[in-house]
Structures are given as structure tokens and as C-alpha cells.
Design a protein around this motif. Structure first.
Motif, PDB file in Angstrom:
ATOM      1  N   LEU A 127     -18.599  16.297 -10.136  1.00  0.00           N
ATOM      2  CA  LEU A 127     -17.247  15.991 -10.580  1.00  0.00           C
ATOM      3  C   LEU A 127     -16.840  14.581 -10.176  1.00  0.00           C
ATOM      4  N   ASN A 128     -17.229  14.165  -8.962  1.00  0.00           N
ATOM      5  CA  ASN A 128     -16.867  12.821  -8.515  1.00  0.00           C
ATOM      6  C   ASN A 128     -17.443  11.755  -9.442  1.00  0.00           C
ATOM      7  N   TYR A 129     -18.703  11.933  -9.829  1.00  0.00           N
ATOM      8  CA  TYR A 129     -19.342  10.959 -10.718  1.00  0.00           C
ATOM      9  C   TYR A 129     -18.640  10.927 -12.076  1.00  0.00           C
ATOM     10  N   ILE A 130     -18.344  12.093 -12.619  1.00  0.00           N
ATOM     11  CA  ILE A 130     -17.716  12.152 -13.940  1.00  0.00           C
ATOM     12  C   ILE A 130     -16.331  11.544 -13.895  1.00  0.00           C
ATOM     13  N   TRP A 131     -15.576  11.809 -12.827  1.00  0.00           N
ATOM     14  CA  TRP A 131     -14.224  11.256 -12.761  1.00  0.00           C
ATOM     15  C   TRP A 131     -14.243   9.741 -12.582  1.00  0.00           C
ATOM     16  N   VAL A 132     -15.214   9.217 -11.837  1.00  0.00           N
ATOM     17  CA  VAL A 132     -15.364   7.758 -11.751  1.00  0.00           C
ATOM     18  C   VAL A 132     -15.710   7.192 -13.125  1.00  0.00           C
ATOM     19  N   VAL A 139     -17.112  18.999 -18.148  1.00  0.00           N
ATOM     20  CA  VAL A 139     -16.093  18.973 -17.095  1.00  0.00           C
ATOM     21  C   VAL A 139     -14.714  19.194 -17.701  1.00  0.00           C
ATOM     22  N   ALA A 140     -14.487  18.600 -18.866  1.00  0.00           N
ATOM     23  CA  ALA A 140     -13.193  18.770 -19.517  1.00  0.00           C
ATOM     24  C   ALA A 140     -12.955  20.230 -19.898  1.00  0.00           C
ATOM     25  N   ASP A 141     -14.013  20.930 -20.310  1.00  0.00           N
ATOM     26  CA  ASP A 141     -13.857  22.329 -20.734  1.00  0.00           C
ATOM     27  C   ASP A 141     -13.686  23.276 -19.549  1.00  0.00           C
ATOM     28  N   ASP A 142     -14.493  23.092 -18.481  1.00  0.00           N
ATOM     29  CA  ASP A 142     -14.443  24.017 -17.347  1.00  0.00           C
ATOM     30  C   ASP A 142     -15.062  23.352 -16.115  1.00  0.00           C
ATOM     31  N   HIS A 143     -14.218  23.018 -15.139  1.00  0.00           N
ATOM     32  CA  HIS A 143     -14.710  22.350 -13.929  1.00  0.00           C
ATOM     33  C   HIS A 143     -15.717  23.205 -13.179  1.00  0.00           C
ATOM     34  N   GLN A 144     -15.397  24.476 -13.002  1.00  0.00           N
ATOM     35  CA  GLN A 144     -16.258  25.344 -12.202  1.00  0.00           C
ATOM     36  C   GLN A 144     -17.611  25.567 -12.873  1.00  0.00           C
ATOM     37  N   ALA A 145     -17.602  25.761 -14.195  1.00  0.00           N
ATOM     38  CA  ALA A 145     -18.867  25.945 -14.903  1.00  0.00           C
ATOM     39  C   ALA A 145     -19.717  24.677 -14.828  1.00  0.00           C
ATOM     40  N   ALA A 146     -19.074  23.509 -14.922  1.00  0.00           N
ATOM     41  CA  ALA A 146     -19.803  22.247 -14.817  1.00  0.00           C
ATOM     42  C   ALA A 146     -20.432  22.099 -13.439  1.00  0.00           C
ATOM     43  N   LEU A 147     -19.693  22.486 -12.394  1.00  0.00           N
ATOM     44  CA  LEU A 147     -20.239  22.430 -11.033  1.00  0.00           C
ATOM     45  C   LEU A 147     -21.438  23.356 -10.885  1.00  0.00           C
ATOM     46  N   SER A 148     -21.379  24.519 -11.525  1.00  0.00           N
ATOM     47  CA  SER A 148     -22.437  25.512 -11.363  1.00  0.00           C
ATOM     48  C   SER A 148     -23.771  25.071 -11.968  1.00  0.00           C
ATOM     49  N   VAL A 149     -23.720  24.114 -12.915  1.00  0.00           N
ATOM     50  CA  VAL A 149     -24.971  23.625 -13.509  1.00  0.00           C
ATOM     51  C   VAL A 149     -25.361  22.262 -12.951  1.00  0.00           C
ATOM     52  N   GLY A 150     -24.738  21.872 -11.845  1.00  0.00           N
ATOM     53  CA  GLY A 150     -25.162  20.671 -11.136  1.00  0.00           C
ATOM     54  C   GLY A 150     -24.508  19.368 -11.554  1.00  0.00           C
ATOM     55  N   ILE A 151     -23.408  19.426 -12.288  1.00  0.00           N
ATOM     56  CA  ILE A 151     -22.705  18.204 -12.685  1.00  0.00           C
ATOM     57  C   ILE A 151     -21.775  17.770 -11.559  1.00  0.00           C
TER      58      ILE A 151
END
Length: 332
Positions: A222-227, A208-220
Motif C-alpha cells: 500500500l505504501n508503494y502504491i500511495w507514493v 488497491v482502489a477496489d479493496d485495500h485488504q484484498a490487495a494486501l493479501s496478494v502482496g501489493i
């Protein structure tokens, strides 16, 4: 060895341990900024709130007692029991995790895609809100943290080092609390690095730190990671609040320790955990040595209040991304 040389070594050792405490505060900034791009102005207040919560839980204090008494005409302040230190720390961790979830759910979830300045302003509002809640919840009187942490200088270190110099040297004065804080900070940093490198959640956080969009594309999520990131920052803030609170008392000026973390971030970079550590050590040693060699003899002392910011200004001029920060190049 001469006494002046040994006193210089003592200054460097104390500077290193002070730098570790600065780095503890800076770590919270780095965790949140690296994962979400948010500069969390509320990090210092989080340390204050965590320390207030820990003391309140340990002493069995009734939350919002003054407000409840004013509304209902009662006179209750304590439940009548005390909570063991380890259990109180665990409960405080749960409170900081709940705070992280609330911040993400009620504030930053609605600000996705906004300009960085909007997110920064939101953290300013969060800081003042949290400070006010802490005042209402636990009161504004100065509190002490009774965790049994050692206080004062170490006579053992003093006796062991007294023989290094002549009659003018009486041994290194090393504060026992600083020694404990150094060990705790080292363990915390190693744990954070191991978590980021070797766990699934840590690798997701780095993605997520490297690339939000790429992280989303592999099913990560963002809400969970930011919490998760805000929870880790809350735990780091709790540790910093405990150490600084044990050193100077749990009071509302504790929230100002975040200001001392800013030069650390400018030196180490806003996106590097090792940078926060190195920056803290440079600031700690630099301000102590400057005070010892130049400040006290020639400038009347008190240079520790401004030396860190002067050093940070020099770094901003010649290396604005910090020692370990990433150089940003925009092509047009």
C-alpha cells in the motif's frame, strides 16, 4: 450560416477547451481519492508549487534565497545560469515525486485507519504548509513561464473560418494556448488510462482502489502504491500549473483553481477518470453558453463565477454520486 449561430459554435469550442483545463485539475483529485479514499484539498497548491518550482529551476533561482540572506547577511538570489525547459520539467517531476514520498512517509503512513475527516484535515494542513514553503522557497512575486508556449488568438483559424458567415462574422477566435493545453491534456489522459490498464503498477493501483485488504493479501504494498498515486497526482498538478500559469501568470491565486475542480468532481464522480473529463467539458461548455445566451444579455454578465456551483448543486440533489460515480448502498 448566420453570424449568431457561428458565434454560438465558437462559444462551444472555447467552452470545451476551458473544460479540458478544469478536468486537468480534477484528475489529481480523482487519482488520490480513488486509490486511498483521501480528498486532497492540497491539489491546487500542488499545482502552484510545481509551477513555482519549474520557474525557479529554469531561472536558476537560489531556493530560500530571502531566508538565507536574512540569516547570513548575504545578497544572493540566482546561481548565474539558466536551465533548459525540458531539463527543468524533468527536475520538477523529481521534486514532485520526492514530495509524494515525503507526504506518505511523514504524514499519511501514520494516519492509516483514521476517519476520512482526519485525513481531509491533514490535507488542509498540508496545503497551507506547502503554500508557505513555496513562498519561502521561491518568493511571492508574480512569475511568467517561459516555455515558448503560443499566446493569443490563432490568425490561421480566424482566416480559415471567416468565410463561413457574412459580413458580420470575422472568424472563430480560438486561443492558441488553449489549443496546446487541449492536446497536452488529451495525451495525458490517454497515457493515464493506458498506464492503469496495461501496466503491472497500474493494475496494482486499481486493485488497491477496489479493496485495500484484498490487495494486501496478494502482496501489493500500500505504501508503494500511495507514493505512486501521489506522484502521478503531482505530475498532473505540474501540467495543470504550467497551463494555468502560462495563461494567467504564476501567482498564489493559482492555488484557487482547485475550487473550480469541485463542481467537475460533483458532476463526473470522485472515482472516475472519464468522469473528470466529461464533467470538465460539461462545466466548460455550460458556463460559456449560459454566459453567452443568458448571463450577458439578461443578468449583467459574470455568471461564470457561480454557474458551475449552481449546476453542481442540482446534481447533488438528484444524483449525488455524479454521472460516473459508484452508487453506495449500505444494508442494515
Amino acid at each position: 450560416m448566420s453570424a449568431d449561430f457561428l458565434y454560438g459554435i465558437e462559444v462551444i469550442i472555447n467552452g470545451l477547451m476551458a473544460g479540458v483545463l478544469y478536468a486537468l485539475v480534477a484528475l489529481g483529485f480523482v487519482l488520490i481519492f480513488k486509490a486511498s479514499g483521501i480528498f486532497n484539498y492540497a491539489q491546487g497548491v500542488m499545482a502552484l508549487f510545481a509551477a513555482l518550482t519549474l520557474v525557479g529551476i529554469m531561472e536558476g533561482q537560489v531556493p530560500f534565497a530571502h531566508l538565507l540572506n536574512a540569516i547570513f547577511g548575504t545578497d544572493i538570489h540566482h546561481f548565474g545560469w539558466e536551465v533548459p525547459a525540458l531539463l527543468a520539467i524533468f527536475l520538477t517531476v523529481l521534486v514532485m515525486v520526492a514530495f509524494a514520498w515525503a507526504v506518505q512517509h511523514f504524514v499519511f503512513r501514520h494516519l492509516v485507519g483514521q476517519e476520512p475527516i482526519i485525513l481531509f484535515m491533514a490535507t488542509i494542513g498540508l496545503a497551507y504548509f506547502l503554500e508557505g514553503v513555496g513562498d519561502l522557497m521561491w518568493g511571492s512575486d508574480i512569475k511568467t513561464i517561459a516555455l515558448g508556449l503560443p499566446q493569443g488568438g490563432s490568425f490561421w483559424v480566424e482566416d480559415m473560418t471567416a468565410s463561413l458567415g457574412g459580413d458580420d462574422f470575422y472568424g472563430f477566435f480560438i486561443d492558441k494556448l488553449d489549443m496546446v493545453a487541449t492536446v497536452v491534456a488529451i495525451v495525458l489522459v490517454i497515457s493515464l488510462i493506458a498506464f492503469a490498464q496495461y501496466t503491472k503498477q497500474g493494475r496494482a493501483m486499481r486493485a488497491v482502489a477496489d479493496d485495500h485488504q484484498a490487495a494486501l493479501s496478494v502482496g501489493i504494498s500500500l505504501n508503494y502504491i500511495w507514493v505512486l498515486v501521489w506522484s502521478l497526482a503531482g505530475i498532473v498538478a505540474m501540467v495543470a500549473g504550467i497551463m494555468w500559469g502560462a495563461k494567467s501568470g504564476v501567482q498564489f491565486s493559482l492555488s484557487l483553481i482547485a475550487l473550480k475542480a469541485l463542481p467537475v468532481l460533483m458532476l463526473g464522480g470522485f472515482t472516475s477518470i472519464p468522469g473528470a473529463i466529461v464533467g470538465g467539458l460539461i462545466i466548460g461548455v455550460g458556463e460559456k453558453l449560459f454566459e453567452y445566451t443568458i448571463g450577458a444579455p439578461f443578468l449583467g454578465g459574470a455568471t461564470e463565477n457561480w454557474f458551475a456551483y449552481m449546476l453542481a448543486l442540482i446534481f447533488l440533489v438528484f444524483r449525488p454520486q455524479g454521472l460516473f460515480g459508484e452508487r453506495i448502498i449500505e444494508r442494515v
